[in-house]
Scaffold this motif. Structure first.
Motif, PDB file in Angstrom:
ATOM      1  N   THR A   1      -0.563 -23.821  -9.604  1.00 38.96           N
ATOM      2  CA  THR A   1       0.874 -23.924  -9.597  1.00 38.96           C
ATOM      3  C   THR A   1       1.399 -24.357  -8.493  1.00 38.96           C
ATOM      4  OG1 THR A   1       1.193 -22.091 -11.367  1.00 38.96           O
ATOM      5  CG2 THR A   1       2.959 -22.656 -10.135  1.00 38.96           C
ATOM      6  N   PHE A   2       0.641 -23.843  -7.280  1.00 38.93           N
ATOM      7  CA  PHE A   2       1.017 -24.202  -5.967  1.00 38.93           C
ATOM      8  C   PHE A   2       0.817 -25.654  -5.611  1.00 38.93           C
ATOM      9  CE2 PHE A   2       2.738 -20.386  -4.813  1.00 38.93           C
ATOM     10  CZ  PHE A   2       1.737 -19.355  -4.719  1.00 38.93           C
TER      11      PHE A   2
ATOM     12  N   LEU B   1       5.494 -19.086 -12.576  1.00 33.16           N
ATOM     13  CA  LEU B   1       4.749 -18.347 -11.756  1.00 33.16           C
ATOM     14  C   LEU B   1       5.526 -16.747 -11.635  1.00 33.16           C
ATOM     15  CD1 LEU B   1       1.957 -18.208 -10.594  1.00 33.16           C
ATOM     16  CD2 LEU B   1       3.310 -18.819  -8.290  1.00 33.16           C
ATOM     17  N   LYS B   2       6.672 -16.904 -11.615  1.00 36.94           N
ATOM     18  CA  LYS B   2       7.412 -15.393 -11.450  1.00 36.94           C
ATOM     19  C   LYS B   2       7.125 -14.488 -12.560  1.00 36.94           C
ATOM     20  CE  LYS B   2      11.716 -14.884 -13.313  1.00 36.94           C
ATOM     21  NZ  LYS B   2      13.012 -14.982 -13.319  1.00 36.94           N
ATOM     22  N   GLY B   3       6.748 -15.020 -13.768  1.00 34.88           N
ATOM     23  CA  GLY B   3       6.212 -14.079 -15.168  1.00 34.88           C
ATOM     24  C   GLY B   3       5.128 -13.620 -14.792  1.00 34.88           C
ATOM     25  N   SER B   4       3.855 -14.275 -14.511  1.00 33.56           N
ATOM     26  CA  SER B   4       2.878 -13.634 -14.301  1.00 33.56           C
ATOM     27  C   SER B   4       2.598 -12.696 -13.030  1.00 33.56           C
ATOM     28  CB  SER B   4       1.459 -14.612 -14.135  1.00 33.56           C
ATOM     29  OG  SER B   4       2.013 -16.043 -13.762  1.00 33.56           O
ATOM     30  N   SER B   5       3.415 -13.241 -12.001  1.00 32.72           N
ATOM     31  CA  SER B   5       3.266 -12.388 -10.688  1.00 32.72           C
ATOM     32  C   SER B   5       4.035 -11.180 -11.091  1.00 32.72           C
ATOM     33  CB  SER B   5       4.203 -13.000  -9.467  1.00 32.72           C
ATOM     34  OG  SER B   5       3.747 -14.053  -9.563  1.00 32.72           O
ATOM     35  N   ALA B   6       5.169 -11.222 -11.801  1.00 28.28           N
ATOM     36  CA  ALA B   6       5.745  -9.844 -12.407  1.00 28.28           C
ATOM     37  C   ALA B   6       4.969  -8.898 -13.122  1.00 28.28           C
ATOM     38  CB  ALA B   6       6.864 -10.276 -13.276  1.00 28.28           C
ATOM     39  N   ALA B   7       4.094  -9.754 -14.103  1.00 31.04           N
ATOM     40  CA  ALA B   7       3.148  -8.963 -15.090  1.00 31.04           C
ATOM     41  C   ALA B   7       2.105  -8.287 -14.135  1.00 31.04           C
ATOM     42  CB  ALA B   7       2.472  -9.895 -15.764  1.00 31.04           C
TER      43      ALA B   7
ATOM     44  N   LEU C   1       3.186  -7.933  -8.256  1.00 27.56           N
ATOM     45  CA  LEU C   1       3.180  -8.681  -7.246  1.00 27.56           C
ATOM     46  C   LEU C   1       4.758  -8.853  -6.744  1.00 27.56           C
ATOM     47  CD1 LEU C   1       0.260 -10.986  -7.358  1.00 27.56           C
ATOM     48  CD2 LEU C   1       0.205  -8.637  -6.526  1.00 27.56           C
ATOM     49  N   LYS C   2       5.378  -8.062  -5.992  1.00 29.61           N
ATOM     50  CA  LYS C   2       6.772  -7.969  -5.749  1.00 29.61           C
ATOM     51  C   LYS C   2       7.424  -9.041  -5.017  1.00 29.61           C
ATOM     52  CE  LYS C   2       7.928  -3.530  -4.571  1.00 29.61           C
ATOM     53  NZ  LYS C   2       7.797  -2.112  -4.193  1.00 29.61           N
ATOM     54  N   LYS C   3       6.626  -9.303  -3.820  1.00 29.71           N
ATOM     55  CA  LYS C   3       7.132 -10.309  -2.768  1.00 29.71           C
ATOM     56  C   LYS C   3       6.706 -11.758  -3.733  1.00 29.71           C
ATOM     57  CE  LYS C   3       5.711  -8.297   1.501  1.00 29.71           C
ATOM     58  NZ  LYS C   3       4.869  -8.460   2.729  1.00 29.71           N
ATOM     59  N   VAL C   4       5.657 -12.064  -4.021  1.00 33.84           N
ATOM     60  CA  VAL C   4       5.739 -13.358  -4.753  1.00 33.84           C
ATOM     61  C   VAL C   4       6.454 -13.468  -5.789  1.00 33.84           C
ATOM     62  CG1 VAL C   4       3.939 -14.828  -6.098  1.00 33.84           C
ATOM     63  CG2 VAL C   4       3.070 -13.434  -4.298  1.00 33.84           C
ATOM     64  N   LYS C   5       6.619 -12.544  -6.629  1.00 37.07           N
ATOM     65  CA  LYS C   5       7.644 -12.677  -7.794  1.00 37.07           C
ATOM     66  C   LYS C   5       9.193 -12.786  -7.235  1.00 37.07           C
ATOM     67  CE  LYS C   5      10.632 -10.203 -10.761  1.00 37.07           C
ATOM     68  NZ  LYS C   5      11.430  -8.927 -11.003  1.00 37.07           N
ATOM     69  N   ALA C   6       9.655 -12.318  -6.213  1.00 35.74           N
ATOM     70  CA  ALA C   6      10.834 -12.584  -5.603  1.00 35.74           C
ATOM     71  C   ALA C   6      10.979 -13.950  -4.935  1.00 35.74           C
ATOM     72  CB  ALA C   6      11.171 -11.442  -4.591  1.00 35.74           C
ATOM     73  N   SER C   7      10.017 -14.437  -4.579  1.00 35.01           N
ATOM     74  CA  SER C   7      10.146 -15.615  -3.925  1.00 35.01           C
ATOM     75  C   SER C   7      10.221 -16.746  -5.146  1.00 35.01           C
ATOM     76  CB  SER C   7       8.920 -15.778  -3.067  1.00 35.01           C
ATOM     77  OG  SER C   7       9.034 -15.058  -1.696  1.00 35.01           O
TER      78      SER C   7
ATOM     79  N   VAL D   1       3.927 -16.380 -29.019  1.00 36.27           N
ATOM     80  CA  VAL D   1       4.210 -17.932 -28.339  1.00 36.27           C
ATOM     81  C   VAL D   1       4.568 -18.056 -26.981  1.00 36.27           C
ATOM     82  CG1 VAL D   1       5.421 -19.988 -29.162  1.00 36.27           C
ATOM     83  CG2 VAL D   1       5.191 -18.228 -30.976  1.00 36.27           C
ATOM     84  N   ASP D   2       3.857 -18.324 -26.260  1.00 31.86           N
ATOM     85  CA  ASP D   2       3.909 -18.139 -24.677  1.00 31.86           C
ATOM     86  C   ASP D   2       3.000 -19.335 -24.159  1.00 31.86           C
ATOM     87  OD1 ASP D   2       4.475 -17.452 -22.082  1.00 31.86           O
ATOM     88  OD2 ASP D   2       4.168 -15.087 -22.514  1.00 31.86           O
ATOM     89  N   ASP D   3       3.674 -19.875 -23.352  1.00 29.27           N
ATOM     90  CA  ASP D   3       3.039 -20.939 -22.489  1.00 29.27           C
ATOM     91  C   ASP D   3       2.088 -20.446 -21.322  1.00 29.27           C
ATOM     92  OD1 ASP D   3       5.059 -22.692 -20.035  1.00 29.27           O
ATOM     93  OD2 ASP D   3       5.296 -20.539 -21.178  1.00 29.27           O
ATOM     94  N   ASN D   4       2.591 -18.986 -21.166  1.00 32.82           N
ATOM     95  CA  ASN D   4       1.633 -18.505 -20.002  1.00 32.82           C
ATOM     96  C   ASN D   4       0.743 -17.788 -20.520  1.00 32.82           C
ATOM     97  OD1 ASN D   4       1.037 -16.698 -17.842  1.00 32.82           O
ATOM     98  ND2 ASN D   4       3.044 -17.138 -16.760  1.00 32.82           N
ATOM     99  N   ASN D   5      -0.492 -18.068 -20.393  1.00 27.37           N
ATOM    100  CA  ASN D   5      -1.753 -17.380 -20.659  1.00 27.37           C
ATOM    101  C   ASN D   5      -1.832 -15.804 -20.496  1.00 27.37           C
ATOM    102  OD1 ASN D   5      -3.028 -19.470 -22.078  1.00 27.37           O
ATOM    103  ND2 ASN D   5      -4.502 -19.730 -20.550  1.00 27.37           N
TER     104      ASN D   5
END
Lengths: 179, 179
Positions: free
Chosen positions: A68-69, A91-97, A100-106, B55-59
């Motif tokens: 993603t980067f 990337l917010k979605g998987s970071s949140a899952a 990872l607070k900082k990455v999600k916030a950014s 249904v989700d594009d994020n694995n």
């Protein structure tokens, strides 16, 4: 039979949430980086002491973040704000899952900037301003990610070492076979 | 007060395409709706009869939800990475419930939901009636329900939030089917 001398157990990262967090030391640092409640929920999905599921998710996240980067770099050089917003959201979605607070916030900020909104997602900003903000934000989120990656790799390394030590102790303490 | 029809080993949802193929579905109790929901959910956790399409594009977020549903509730889960793939799947196989991401490339979750319910589509008739729960980092929005969705679970999902929403959706559908 004398017990095997106990080696001091490595700190159980993320397990002392009930202790007061004064912001200092390992606990304060990790609480800033990681939402322990969320990460603990991920760990609870593991079926066995090998932590196969949570580890697979985390390692998959590393791959996803790296990819993603790269896509963000390209989208930024193309000045494609729409794509940058989508990538930030993704990337917010998987970071949140993982917690990872900082990455999600950014990533959330990137989502807003890509939509030409300020970091709260409410006020409009210019395209030029959005690109400028994303440019510096992208460097920041990569650093935050590296921090998280190091922390998580250490976590699983320590866990694996602890499990290996326990397995060795159990073998050593089992009754010797007699002829 | 309407009650969910249930036996000790399965739950029959009115309008659901999957009533247990081998277990009788006749009700044998007159429980309150709350305890009926609880019994229904308990039954769901021990039967593999509930087929869920994610249904989700994020694995990563897809796998985590799949793990919760299969481990905690005994669902049989299938994951697809796009709205288009979901429509193909829904045209050849029946499911009991769908968890739908919202922001996906090409076909969004909203567009996919509309397509599921559209007359003239290839989606199996039974699949047009199953509940669709939005699964997203976005807050709950009216437009999900306006598009035909029945619920919302925020990412990252956990057992508690998934359970609550499943109970609410099942109860709501049971009530509306009894009118």
């Amino acid at each position: 039979m004398p017990s095997t001398p106990r080696v001091e157990d490595p700190p159980e990262v993320g397990r002392n949430r009930e202790e007061p967090n004064d912001g200092d030391g390992e606990e304060g640092y990790s609480s800033d980086l990681l939402d322990h409640e969320t990460f603990d929920q991920l760990l609870e999905m593991d079926d066995d002491v090998d932590h196969d599921f949570s580890k697979s998710i985390v390692w998959h996240y590393f791959e996803q973040a790296e990819t993603t980067f790269q896509e963000m770099d390209k989208a930024l050089s193309d000045e494609n704000l729409v794509e940058l917003s989508k990538l930030g959201h993704f990337l917010k979605g998987s970071s949140a899952a993982i917690g990872l607070k900082k990455v999600k916030a950014s990533c959330e900020k990137m989502q807003h900037y890509g939509n030409m909104k300020d970091e709260t997602g409410t006020e409009s900003i210019s395209e030029e301003d959005a690109l400028k903000k994303i440019s510096s934000l992208l460097e920041k989120v990569k650093e935050e990610y590296k921090e998280a990656e190091t922390y998580l790799k250490n976590f699983y390394s320590e866990r694996d070492d602890t499990d290996n030590t326990k397995n060795t102790d159990e073998k050593d303490s089992s009754p010797a076979e007699k002829d | 007060m309407p009650a969910i029809t249930c036996t000790s080993s399965s739950v029959h949802l009115t309008g659901s395409p999957v009533a247990s193929p081998t277990t009788p579905t006749a009700s044998n109790s007159s429980e309150s709706s709350v305890s009926a929901v609880t019994a229904g959910m308990a039954a769901l956790s021990i039967t593999p009869l509930v087929k869920t399409l994610i249904v989700d594009d994020n694995n990563i977020t897809a796998k985590m939800l799949s793990k919760i549903l299969s481990k905690e509730f005994g669902h049989r889960t299938t994951c697809t990475g796009s709205g288009k793939e979901a429509l193909n799947k829904l045209s050849i196989e029946t499911f009991d419930i769908i968890f739908m991401d919202i922001d996906m490339p090409e076909l969004s979750g909203i567009e996919t939901t509309i397509a599921i319910h559209a007359t003239g589509s290839n989606v199996l008739e039974k699949n047009r009636q199953i509940p669709i729960i939005a699964y997203t980092t976005n807050p709950c929005e009216d437009r999900y329900f306006e598009a035909g969705m029945n619920g919302w679970v925020g990412k990252p999902a956990n057992q508690s939030t998934v359970r609550k929403e499943l109970e609410r959706v099942y109860t709501s559908r049971q009530r509306s089917s009894s009118y």
